[in-house]
Design a protein around this motif. Structure first.
Motif, PDB file in Angstrom:
ATOM      1  N   GLY A 131      46.122  76.240   1.480  1.00  0.00           N
ATOM      2  CA  GLY A 131      46.313  75.716   0.117  1.00  0.00           C
ATOM      3  C   GLY A 131      47.766  75.860  -0.322  1.00  0.00           C
ATOM      4  N   MET A 132      48.356  77.031  -0.034  1.00  0.00           N
ATOM      5  CA  MET A 132      49.749  77.276  -0.428  1.00  0.00           C
ATOM      6  C   MET A 132      50.708  76.350   0.327  1.00  0.00           C
ATOM      7  SD  MET A 132      49.583  81.425  -0.419  1.00  0.00           S
ATOM      8  CE  MET A 132      51.244  81.782  -0.948  1.00  0.00           C
ATOM      9  N   ALA A 133      50.440  76.173   1.611  1.00  0.00           N
ATOM     10  CA  ALA A 133      51.310  75.320   2.426  1.00  0.00           C
ATOM     11  C   ALA A 133      51.241  73.877   1.935  1.00  0.00           C
ATOM     12  CB  ALA A 133      50.897  75.410   3.897  1.00  0.00           C
ATOM     13  N   LYS A 134      50.020  73.417   1.614  1.00  0.00           N
ATOM     14  CA  LYS A 134      49.831  72.038   1.172  1.00  0.00           C
ATOM     15  C   LYS A 134      50.590  71.782  -0.140  1.00  0.00           C
ATOM     16  CE  LYS A 134      46.235  68.580   0.494  1.00  0.00           C
ATOM     17  NZ  LYS A 134      46.533  68.168  -0.864  1.00  0.00           N
ATOM     18  N   GLY A 163      53.306  73.192  -0.968  1.00  0.00           N
ATOM     19  CA  GLY A 163      54.751  73.281  -0.733  1.00  0.00           C
ATOM     20  C   GLY A 163      55.344  74.631  -1.090  1.00  0.00           C
ATOM     21  N   PHE A 164      54.479  75.651  -1.254  1.00  0.00           N
ATOM     22  CA  PHE A 164      54.932  76.964  -1.710  1.00  0.00           C
ATOM     23  C   PHE A 164      55.990  77.582  -0.780  1.00  0.00           C
ATOM     24  CE2 PHE A 164      54.636  81.591  -1.466  1.00  0.00           C
ATOM     25  CZ  PHE A 164      54.822  81.953  -2.781  1.00  0.00           C
ATOM     26  N   PHE A 165      55.688  77.593   0.527  1.00  0.00           N
ATOM     27  CA  PHE A 165      56.563  78.324   1.447  1.00  0.00           C
ATOM     28  C   PHE A 165      57.952  77.691   1.541  1.00  0.00           C
ATOM     29  CE2 PHE A 165      52.267  79.315   2.908  1.00  0.00           C
ATOM     30  CZ  PHE A 165      52.314  80.689   2.732  1.00  0.00           C
ATOM     31  N   ARG A 166      57.978  76.362   1.647  1.00  0.00           N
ATOM     32  CA  ARG A 166      59.270  75.669   1.739  1.00  0.00           C
ATOM     33  C   ARG A 166      60.056  75.849   0.439  1.00  0.00           C
ATOM     34  NH1 ARG A 166      62.531  71.825   3.983  1.00  0.00           N
ATOM     35  NH2 ARG A 166      63.320  70.577   2.282  1.00  0.00           N
ATOM     36  N   TRP A 167      59.332  75.788  -0.680  1.00  0.00           N
ATOM     37  CA  TRP A 167      59.978  75.984  -1.977  1.00  0.00           C
ATOM     38  C   TRP A 167      60.627  77.368  -2.044  1.00  0.00           C
ATOM     39  CZ3 TRP A 167      58.667  79.835  -5.505  1.00  0.00           C
ATOM     40  CH2 TRP A 167      59.350  79.793  -6.717  1.00  0.00           C
ATOM     41  N   LEU A 168      59.859  78.403  -1.626  1.00  0.00           N
ATOM     42  CA  LEU A 168      60.357  79.773  -1.691  1.00  0.00           C
ATOM     43  C   LEU A 168      61.611  79.938  -0.824  1.00  0.00           C
ATOM     44  CD1 LEU A 168      59.807  82.632  -2.827  1.00  0.00           C
ATOM     45  CD2 LEU A 168      58.456  83.090  -0.788  1.00  0.00           C
ATOM     46  N   ARG A 170      50.598  70.939 -10.078  1.00  0.00           N
ATOM     47  CA  ARG A 170      49.343  71.608 -10.440  1.00  0.00           C
ATOM     48  C   ARG A 170      48.868  72.490  -9.265  1.00  0.00           C
ATOM     49  NH1 ARG A 170      44.389  70.593  -8.787  1.00  0.00           N
ATOM     50  NH2 ARG A 170      42.652  71.440  -9.983  1.00  0.00           N
ATOM     51  N   ASP A 171      48.859  71.894  -8.070  1.00  0.00           N
ATOM     52  CA  ASP A 171      48.425  72.644  -6.880  1.00  0.00           C
ATOM     53  C   ASP A 171      49.345  73.834  -6.623  1.00  0.00           C
ATOM     54  OD1 ASP A 171      46.489  70.791  -6.623  1.00  0.00           O
ATOM     55  OD2 ASP A 171      47.327  69.786  -4.852  1.00  0.00           O
ATOM     56  N   PHE A 172      50.646  73.621  -6.887  1.00  0.00           N
ATOM     57  CA  PHE A 172      51.631  74.670  -6.651  1.00  0.00           C
ATOM     58  C   PHE A 172      51.344  75.875  -7.559  1.00  0.00           C
ATOM     59  CE2 PHE A 172      55.679  76.673  -7.809  1.00  0.00           C
ATOM     60  CZ  PHE A 172      56.135  77.044  -6.562  1.00  0.00           C
ATOM     61  N   ILE A 173      51.109  75.595  -8.849  1.00  0.00           N
ATOM     62  CA  ILE A 173      50.845  76.688  -9.797  1.00  0.00           C
ATOM     63  C   ILE A 173      49.550  77.406  -9.426  1.00  0.00           C
ATOM     64  CG2 ILE A 173      50.313  77.206 -12.236  1.00  0.00           C
ATOM     65  CD1 ILE A 173      52.232  74.811 -12.904  1.00  0.00           C
ATOM     66  N   THR A 195      39.220  75.243  -6.536  1.00  0.00           N
ATOM     67  CA  THR A 195      40.337  74.626  -7.272  1.00  0.00           C
ATOM     68  C   THR A 195      40.986  73.468  -6.499  1.00  0.00           C
ATOM     69  OG1 THR A 195      41.797  76.310  -6.373  1.00  0.00           O
ATOM     70  CG2 THR A 195      40.938  76.697  -8.584  1.00  0.00           C
ATOM     71  N   ALA A 196      40.645  73.348  -5.221  1.00  0.00           N
ATOM     72  CA  ALA A 196      41.285  72.287  -4.418  1.00  0.00           C
ATOM     73  C   ALA A 196      40.705  70.914  -4.718  1.00  0.00           C
ATOM     74  CB  ALA A 196      41.151  72.598  -2.937  1.00  0.00           C
TER      75      ALA A 196
END
Lengths: 201, 450
Positions: free
Chosen positions: B95-98, B100-105, B249-252, B289-290
């Motif tokens: 879910g986090m990868a989808k 964009g969390f990791f790339r953003w961080l 939304r998914d990111f938050i 939530t997905a």
């Protein structure tokens, strides 16, 4: 002309590469062999010598590991880049000849694929290798055995099938029986017949 | 019993050999060997239905302790808590990868340090260690190494030393917590240890080691990273971190779920929720939530790894039920002469050596019953032995390119982008760093626990 992909598997010394190049000339299409090395080198910034070192080379199982499709083996990564390259070329609709690279398996879903395997008599292969590489008979035989062992290991580690198994290829032919030129003539006729057959469908 | 023991050992050796050979997918190997253990060892040789039942451990699901644990308890057979927890975290990470969390961080941190190579190198090492405390190191390295290569191409620095340091720190960070590395989850759930137990013990050791490692890698690699002066790049021309976010939304939501997971893990010794409950809850939250993407996330879960674990636990159960692991424990006891320091050193260094070359998951699963037996017969604290085992297996894996999953992923990403890393190049700096951290850990354990 519709798409035509010719995959040429070969035993070392059988003249498979020359046959592939001649077929490419006759059909007016590019041949991907050495070109694949240049392509990977350009894409990655590696030197051609470095890519060549790992080209069509089997990995050592004891020092390699695979995790979720990732491999630490440089040989594996170079191989996968080459598989991707030929798959993308095939998907783009381009016609080409590809030498080795497990292409008869990697491209088997393409109806335009004609897969060939070139074999040869040991004495003829040895003579050919002696002439090209200026080796004595024993060294030539050793080189043939070594190269074929590596090609087999490479092929079998990247596919679920056996290198040289006749069931993998549309046609397996011994180039020593007709000689290189007549073998090419024969294969050209076969490929044209296949193209006619495909266009009638 | 002798025949059963012989078969259990043979099956185990065949399994290990086939995993190393990598000819057949490893989950098929462990499941096949697990089935053989159930049929041949427990069924034909031992005629013991109770051994099969204990090893399958299905009954655990209906016990309260499996979900809500007030007192510490040890588990045998298939470690379902480990499997459920890992599955839950896999769903969350997808879910986090989808989103964009990791790339953003990664991009955010790079921008904070103004994309200067050396500060990127240092902050990425620390980020690798911190993220790996909560997320599997494969995912951490998958994203971190990809962003490193991208930044290296934009900023003209050599990504290889950075990726190597990230790999090392990911394995080091993984040793800090119960959920950081699979061996720790196995050790923790098998021995009834908490997240905080690990953080307070292996975590402190990892923190000290991280300081030394960052200094070591800085001096080892600083000249290799930037050659002939750094290229001056206007960072406003680089892709902004916010471009990595695919859906706000998914990111938050993914950030909130990750936060929940961290809080639940840190407090689980107080809430008494087990890692199985936490894993299931986190997976449930992610899926709910997905929305329409739920099925896609579930499909991306690495089921092969979960099946690998199930088969593995059965095979190790075979060794346990037939008493083989007690022989190994007795052997370690004999050669150490009952000396606690020697025993700990043997466990830590042998675990490290083994993990440098073979998968540390089967190794740690095998060693847990061994240290339980050792603690029972020698009086050495089981927790001290557990820390030695965890540190040894987690850190030892850094020494070679095949020692841990993160190493394989990192070197693969580098090779695919034109930076092949040979065994020689890998081991030249990471093997000495591994020895350094193992030495620090040995001293740490001796000083703190003996």
């Amino acid at each position: 002309m519709g798409q035509l992909i010719i995959s040429v598997g070969r035993e070392f010394g059988s003249g498979g590469r020359v046959i592939a190049e001649t077929l490419a000339e006759r059909f007016g299409i590019p041949v991907y062999d050495r070109h694949l090395i240049t392509e990977i080198a350009t894409k990655t910034g590696m030197s051609e010598e470095e890519v060549e070192k790992y080209n069509e080379t089997p990995k050592s199982r004891l020092v390699s590991r695979r995790v979720r499709g990732y491999s630490n083996s440089i040989e594996d990564n170079i191989a996968e880049m080459q598989f991707d390259f030929i798959r993308k070329k095939a998907e783009s609709g381009e016609s080409f000849v590809v030498v080795g690279r497990c292409s008869e398996v990697k491209l088997k879903d393409f109806s335009s694929l004609v897969s060939l395997f070139i074999t040869g008599d040991m004495d003829k292969k040895t003579e050919r290798v002696m002439n090209i590489y200026e080796l004595d008979r024993e060294s030539a035989e050793d080189l043939i055995a070594e190269k074929d062992r590596k090609r087999k290991k490479y092929h079998n580690s990247h596919t679920d099938s056996e290198w040289g198994d006749v069931r993998l290829y549309d046609l397996t032919i011994n180039s020593s029986k007709l000689g290189i030129d007549k073998t090419v003539d024969f294969l050209e006729g076969y490929i044209r017949a296949r193209m006619d057959n495909n266009s009638q469908k | 019993m002798l025949t059963a023991s012989v078969f259990a050992v043979v099956i185990f050796i065949v399994m290990f050999f086939m995993i190393v050979l990598d000819k057949i997918e490893r989950h098929i190997v462990t499941l096949g060997c697990g089935l053989l253990t159930l049929v041949v060892v427990f069924g034909i040789c031992m005629h013991s239905f109770s051994a099969i039942w204990n090893t399958l451990a299905i009954k655990n699901f209906v016990t309260r302790d499996f979900w809500y644990q007030v007192t510490e308890s040890e588990s045998k057979g298939i470690n379902w808590a480990t499997i459920i927890f890992i599955a839950g975290m896999m769903v969350m990470v997808e879910g986090m990868a989808k989103a964009g969390f990791f790339r953003w961080l990664c991009m955010k941190i790079a921008f904070i340090v103004k994309c200067r190579p050396i500060p990127v190198f240092i902050t990425f090492m620390i980020m690798s260690a911190v993220l790996s405390m909560f997320i599997d190191s494969i995912t951490v390295i998958m994203f971190l190494s990809a962003v490193t290569v991208e930044l290296a191409q934009l900023l003209d620095f050599n990504p290889v030393p950075v990726i190597l340091s990230e790999i090392f720190c990911a394995n080091l960070g993984g040793s800090a917590t119960m959920c950081g590395d699979p061996p720790n989850i196995i050790v923790g759930t098998s021995l009834g240890l908490s997240f905080f137990d690990f953080l307070n013990n292996t975590g402190l050791c990892a923190g000290i080691s991280l300081v030394f490692s960052v200094i070591f890698f800085y001096f080892a690699f600083r000249k290799e990273i930037v050659k002939d002066g750094a290229k001056q790049v206007d960072i406003s021309t680089l892709p902004a971190p916010s471009e990595s976010i695919s859906n706000k939304r998914d990111f938050i939501i993914s950030c909130v779920i990750f936060g929940c997971a961290v809080v639940l893990l840190v407090t689980h010794s107080m809430t008494h929720l087990t890692v199985a409950s936490i894993g299931l809850f986190i997976a449930f939250l992610t899926v709910v939530t997905a929305g329409k993407s739920a099925l896609e996330l579930l499909k991306k879960v690495d089921y092969k790894t979960l099946l690998f674990f199930i088969g593995l636990f059965v095979v190790v159960g075979g060794l346990e039920e037939t008493g083989i692991l007690e022989y190994i424990a007795d052997f370690i006891k004999d050669i150490s002469g009952g000396n606690a320091m020697l025993m700990i050193a043997i466990i830590l260094w042998i675990s490290a050596l083994a993990s440098a070359f073979v998968d540390n998951i089967p190794f740690s699963a095998t060693m847990v019953p061994v240290i339980q037996s050792l603690a029972g017969t020698t009086g050495v604290s089981i927790n001290t032995l557990a820390w030695a085992l965890s540190i040894g297996t987690d850190i030892g894996g850094s020494a070679t390119p095949i020692g841990a999953s993160a190493n394989v992923v990192g070197t693969s990403v580098a090779a695919k982008n034109g930076y092949p890393i040979s065994w020689g190049k890998y081991c030249a700096k990471l093997a000495p760093a591994t020895v350094m951290v193992l030495a620090i850990s040995t001293v740490y354990i001796f000083v703190r626990y003996i």
